[in-house]
Design a protein around this motif. Structure first.
Motif, PDB file in Angstrom:
ATOM      1  N   ALA A  65       0.838  -1.205   0.000  1.00 30.14           N
ATOM      2  CA  ALA A  65       0.000   0.000   0.000  1.00 30.14           C
ATOM      3  C   ALA A  65       0.865   1.243   0.000  1.00 30.14           C
ATOM      4  O   ALA A  65       1.860   1.331   0.730  1.00 30.14           O
ATOM      5  N   HIS A  66       0.477   2.214  -0.820  1.00 28.02           N
ATOM      6  CA  HIS A  66       1.135   3.515  -0.860  1.00 28.02           C
ATOM      7  C   HIS A  66       0.098   4.554  -0.441  1.00 28.02           C
ATOM      8  O   HIS A  66      -0.684   5.036  -1.261  1.00 28.02           O
ATOM      9  N   ILE A  67       0.086   4.889   0.825  1.00 28.87           N
ATOM     10  CA  ILE A  67      -0.881   5.842   1.358  1.00 28.87           C
ATOM     11  C   ILE A  67      -0.424   6.239   2.751  1.00 28.87           C
ATOM     12  O   ILE A  67       0.279   5.466   3.423  1.00 28.87           O
ATOM     13  N   SER A  68      -0.776   7.431   3.188  1.00 28.78           N
ATOM     14  CA  SER A  68      -0.446   7.872   4.539  1.00 28.78           C
ATOM     15  C   SER A  68      -1.739   8.137   5.295  1.00 28.78           C
ATOM     16  O   SER A  68      -2.429   9.129   5.044  1.00 28.78           O
ATOM     17  N   THR A  69      -2.085   7.225   6.186  1.00 33.06           N
ATOM     18  CA  THR A  69      -3.326   7.333   6.957  1.00 33.06           C
ATOM     19  C   THR A  69      -3.064   6.900   8.390  1.00 33.06           C
ATOM     20  O   THR A  69      -2.127   6.161   8.670  1.00 33.06           O
ATOM     21  N   THR A  70      -3.928   7.353   9.288  1.00 34.23           N
ATOM     22  CA  THR A  70      -3.821   6.946  10.676  1.00 34.23           C
ATOM     23  C   THR A  70      -5.166   7.150  11.373  1.00 34.23           C
ATOM     24  O   THR A  70      -6.038   7.869  10.855  1.00 34.23           O
ATOM     25  N   ILE A  71      -5.345   6.537  12.516  1.00 31.15           N
ATOM     26  CA  ILE A  71      -6.524   6.801  13.346  1.00 31.15           C
ATOM     27  C   ILE A  71      -6.255   8.085  14.121  1.00 31.15           C
ATOM     28  O   ILE A  71      -5.370   8.128  14.975  1.00 31.15           O
ATOM     29  N   VAL A  72      -6.995   9.152  13.813  1.00 29.64           N
ATOM     30  CA  VAL A  72      -6.758  10.429  14.498  1.00 29.64           C
ATOM     31  C   VAL A  72      -7.523  10.500  15.818  1.00 29.64           C
ATOM     32  O   VAL A  72      -7.120  11.213  16.740  1.00 29.64           O
ATOM     33  N   LYS A  73      -8.619   9.786  15.894  1.00 32.68           N
ATOM     34  CA  LYS A  73      -9.351   9.595  17.138  1.00 32.68           C
ATOM     35  C   LYS A  73     -10.305   8.435  16.901  1.00 32.68           C
ATOM     36  O   LYS A  73     -10.524   8.027  15.750  1.00 32.68           O
ATOM     37  N   PRO A  74     -10.874   7.846  17.945  1.00 34.70           N
ATOM     38  CA  PRO A  74     -11.747   6.695  17.739  1.00 34.70           C
ATOM     39  C   PRO A  74     -12.835   6.956  16.704  1.00 34.70           C
ATOM     40  O   PRO A  74     -13.543   7.955  16.766  1.00 34.70           O
ATOM     41  N   GLY A  75     -12.912   6.070  15.723  1.00 34.72           N
ATOM     42  CA  GLY A  75     -13.932   6.171  14.685  1.00 34.72           C
ATOM     43  C   GLY A  75     -13.581   7.081  13.528  1.00 34.72           C
ATOM     44  O   GLY A  75     -14.359   7.185  12.574  1.00 34.72           O
ATOM     45  N   VAL A  76     -12.396   7.726  13.565  1.00 34.11           N
ATOM     46  CA  VAL A  76     -12.032   8.697  12.531  1.00 34.11           C
ATOM     47  C   VAL A  76     -10.653   8.356  11.961  1.00 34.11           C
ATOM     48  O   VAL A  76      -9.663   8.267  12.699  1.00 34.11           O
ATOM     49  N   ILE A  77     -10.601   8.202  10.642  1.00 31.82           N
ATOM     50  CA  ILE A  77      -9.356   7.959   9.930  1.00 31.82           C
ATOM     51  C   ILE A  77      -8.937   9.255   9.241  1.00 31.82           C
ATOM     52  O   ILE A  77      -9.738   9.896   8.559  1.00 31.82           O
ATOM     53  N   GLY A  78      -7.684   9.654   9.419  1.00 28.21           N
ATOM     54  CA  GLY A  78      -7.165  10.838   8.756  1.00 28.21           C
ATOM     55  C   GLY A  78      -6.179  10.452   7.669  1.00 28.21           C
ATOM     56  O   GLY A  78      -5.373   9.534   7.853  1.00 28.21           O
ATOM     57  N   GLN A  79      -6.245  11.143   6.534  1.00 31.28           N
ATOM     58  CA  GLN A  79      -5.336  10.898   5.424  1.00 31.28           C
ATOM     59  C   GLN A  79      -4.433  12.102   5.225  1.00 31.28           C
ATOM     60  O   GLN A  79      -4.901  13.239   5.178  1.00 31.28           O
ATOM     61  N   VAL A  80      -3.122  11.865   5.097  1.00 29.28           N
ATOM     62  CA  VAL A  80      -2.146  12.910   4.809  1.00 29.28           C
ATOM     63  C   VAL A  80      -1.830  12.852   3.321  1.00 29.28           C
ATOM     64  O   VAL A  80      -1.435  11.811   2.799  1.00 29.28           O
ATOM     65  N   GLY A  81      -1.999  13.967   2.622  1.00 28.81           N
ATOM     66  CA  GLY A  81      -1.812  13.956   1.182  1.00 28.81           C
ATOM     67  C   GLY A  81      -3.021  13.357   0.494  1.00 28.81           C
ATOM     68  O   GLY A  81      -3.979  12.906   1.137  1.00 28.81           O
ATOM     69  N   THR A  82      -2.980  13.341  -0.807  1.00 31.25           N
ATOM     70  CA  THR A  82      -4.125  12.831  -1.570  1.00 31.25           C
ATOM     71  C   THR A  82      -3.830  11.522  -2.279  1.00 31.25           C
ATOM     72  O   THR A  82      -4.725  10.907  -2.838  1.00 31.25           O
ATOM     73  N   PHE A  83      -2.567  11.086  -2.267  1.00 31.96           N
ATOM     74  CA  PHE A  83      -2.219   9.890  -3.028  1.00 31.96           C
ATOM     75  C   PHE A  83      -2.725   8.631  -2.334  1.00 31.96           C
ATOM     76  O   PHE A  83      -2.772   8.542  -1.113  1.00 31.96           O
ATOM     77  N   ASN A  84      -3.121   7.647  -3.133  1.00 30.35           N
ATOM     78  CA  ASN A  84      -3.406   6.308  -2.622  1.00 30.35           C
ATOM     79  C   ASN A  84      -3.189   5.322  -3.762  1.00 30.35           C
ATOM     80  O   ASN A  84      -3.623   5.565  -4.887  1.00 30.35           O
ATOM     81  N   ARG A  85      -2.493   4.254  -3.482  1.00 30.27           N
ATOM     82  CA  ARG A  85      -2.180   3.247  -4.497  1.00 30.27           C
ATOM     83  C   ARG A  85      -2.011   1.907  -3.800  1.00 30.27           C
ATOM     84  O   ARG A  85      -1.217   1.794  -2.867  1.00 30.27           O
ATOM     85  N   PHE A  86      -2.773   0.930  -4.247  1.00 31.55           N
ATOM     86  CA  PHE A  86      -2.736  -0.392  -3.639  1.00 31.55           C
ATOM     87  C   PHE A  86      -2.411  -1.419  -4.719  1.00 31.55           C
ATOM     88  O   PHE A  86      -3.199  -1.618  -5.643  1.00 31.55           O
ATOM     89  N   VAL A  87      -1.246  -2.037  -4.603  1.00 32.01           N
ATOM     90  CA  VAL A  87      -0.812  -3.020  -5.586  1.00 32.01           C
ATOM     91  C   VAL A  87      -0.856  -4.392  -4.933  1.00 32.01           C
ATOM     92  O   VAL A  87      -0.273  -4.589  -3.861  1.00 32.01           O
ATOM     93  N   PHE A  88      -1.552  -5.325  -5.555  1.00 36.81           N
ATOM     94  CA  PHE A  88      -1.648  -6.666  -4.969  1.00 36.81           C
ATOM     95  C   PHE A  88      -1.818  -7.707  -6.062  1.00 36.81           C
ATOM     96  O   PHE A  88      -2.239  -7.410  -7.181  1.00 36.81           O
ATOM     97  N   ALA A  89      -1.484  -8.933  -5.709  1.00 33.53           N
ATOM     98  CA  ALA A  89      -1.535 -10.038  -6.674  1.00 33.53           C
ATOM     99  C   ALA A  89      -1.431 -11.350  -5.910  1.00 33.53           C
ATOM    100  O   ALA A  89      -1.151 -11.372  -4.700  1.00 33.53           O
ATOM    101  N   GLU A  90      -1.657 -12.455  -6.608  1.00 33.33           N
ATOM    102  CA  GLU A  90      -1.328 -13.746  -6.038  1.00 33.33           C
ATOM    103  C   GLU A  90       0.176 -13.751  -5.755  1.00 33.33           C
ATOM    104  O   GLU A  90       0.947 -12.981  -6.336  1.00 33.33           O
ATOM    105  N   ARG A  91       0.626 -14.608  -4.855  1.00 32.50           N
ATOM    106  CA  ARG A  91       2.029 -14.568  -4.446  1.00 32.50           C
ATOM    107  C   ARG A  91       2.988 -14.786  -5.616  1.00 32.50           C
ATOM    108  O   ARG A  91       4.111 -14.272  -5.608  1.00 32.50           O
ATOM    109  N   ASP A  92       2.562 -15.548  -6.627  1.00 33.07           N
ATOM    110  CA  ASP A  92       3.423 -15.769  -7.789  1.00 33.07           C
ATOM    111  C   ASP A  92       3.119 -14.798  -8.927  1.00 33.07           C
ATOM    112  O   ASP A  92       3.625 -14.958 -10.039  1.00 33.07           O
ATOM    113  N   SER A  93       2.289 -13.805  -8.666  1.00 29.02           N
ATOM    114  CA  SER A  93       1.924 -12.744  -9.616  1.00 29.02           C
ATOM    115  C   SER A  93       1.090 -13.229 -10.796  1.00 29.02           C
ATOM    116  O   SER A  93       0.862 -12.467 -11.741  1.00 29.02           O
ATOM    117  N   ARG A  94       0.607 -14.453 -10.766  1.00 24.52           N
ATOM    118  CA  ARG A  94      -0.248 -14.938 -11.857  1.00 24.52           C
ATOM    119  C   ARG A  94      -1.614 -14.261 -11.791  1.00 24.52           C
ATOM    120  O   ARG A  94      -2.062 -13.812 -10.738  1.00 24.52           O
TER     121      ARG A  94
END
Length: 310
Positions: A128-157
């Protein structure tokens, strides 16, 4: 899709909000005050791309007991490294014949560690390429606007379940590009994160300080080179320009950004150094290559590993 976030921290919370808004059934696994806040007022995402606005959703299920969820199509696995084993065991009631578990953890060893607990057929790999954290209970804060999630099967098939989850991410506003080499992508992030984690924590600084002070810049770039050398020694197919490209990315980061290790150190929380600088040190010993800078950063941070002295 039926999707569970294990657990619903910065990454899991961001995805839980986006995927719920897109119409998916999302089970948020959380605990304590964070869980109670989600149950009572929903899960909220705040960030610069929303101005003063905030996105709040009511998840399909909010619980601290995965057994209440049952089998799901996918599990977004985003916990601290030291919690991996216990969290993986807790996931077992949510594993069905076709469930895919995508780890988004710091470091490069999460998928291998999950294999010790979960069925081999269930475990994929991700970064994951993103900057986020729990800023208080029930609230997620994001730093910057970028988000990128790269995923695949372990062998990339290619696989239908990965394609389905990738489509779910993309249509929900979470960028999920395809990849033909997930191990390369994992190490490319780790090369930068090993430097960001070790330097911003050990120096108690932010990226702006790294860029403004030449000795810190030299240290940061030396860590990049050292971790890249380890990756190549382990047979990872890196671009020949990875060191230069990584430094260029760092120069474009928000100046107030720092690694989660630095944030945890300041707050007196346990540090994931065994998964970052410590992992480089350990894997370098196994590969027979030097890693003196990562080893030094690991040693400097080691007294704070359990959170004391924060």
């Amino acid at each position: 899709m039926k999707i569970a976030t294990m657990a619903t921290g910065g990454i899991g919370g961001f995805l839980a909000v986006r995927l719920t808004k897109a119409g998916h059934q999302v089970a948020t696994i959380a605990r304590g005050a964070h869980l109670e806040a989600i149950r009572n007022a929903g899960l909220t995402l705040k960030g610069p791309d929303r101005g003063d606005e905030a996105e709040t959703v009511t998840p399909w299920i909010a619980t601290d007991d995965p057994a209440q969820v049952g089998p799901v199509d996918a599990i977004i696995f985003g916990v601290k490294g030291d919690a991996l084993e216990s969290a993986a065991k807790a996931c077992l009631p949510m594993i069905g014949p076709d469930t895919v578990v995508v780890p988004f953890l710091n470091g490069v060893e999460a998928a291998d560690q999950l294999l010790a607990v979960l069925p081999e057929a269930s475990v994929a790999n991700g970064v994951a390429h993103i900057s986020t954290t729990i800023v208080k209970p029930g609230v997620i804060g994001q730093v910057g606007t970028f988000n990128r999630f790269v995923f695949a099967e372990r062998d990339s098939r290619a696989s239908e379940r990965i394609d389905a989850l990738r489509t779910a991410f993309n249509t929900a506003g979470a960028a999920a590009p395809a990849t033909n080499d997930i191990n390369r992508d994992l190490w490319m992030k780790f090369i930068m994160f090993s430097a960001a984690s070790g330097v911003t924590a050990a120096a108690r600084c932010r990226i702006g300080d790294v860029l403004n002070h030449p000795p810190l810049s030299e240290l940061f770039r030396a860590v990049i080179a050292e971790t890249a050398a380890l990756a190549r020694a382990r047979g990872i197919s890196l671009p020949s320009t990875i060191e230069k490209d990584t430094w260029a990315i760092v120069q474009g980061l928000p100046r107030d950004m720092r690694a989660s290790t630095a944030i945890d150190l300041e707050a007196g929380r346990p540090l994931e150094i065994e998964w970052v600088s410590g992992a480089v040190r350990r894997l370098a010993l196994e590969a027979g290559v030097p890693a003196p800078i990562n080893s030094t950063l690991y040693s400097v941070l080691l007294p704070h590993k359990s959170g004391q002295g924060g």
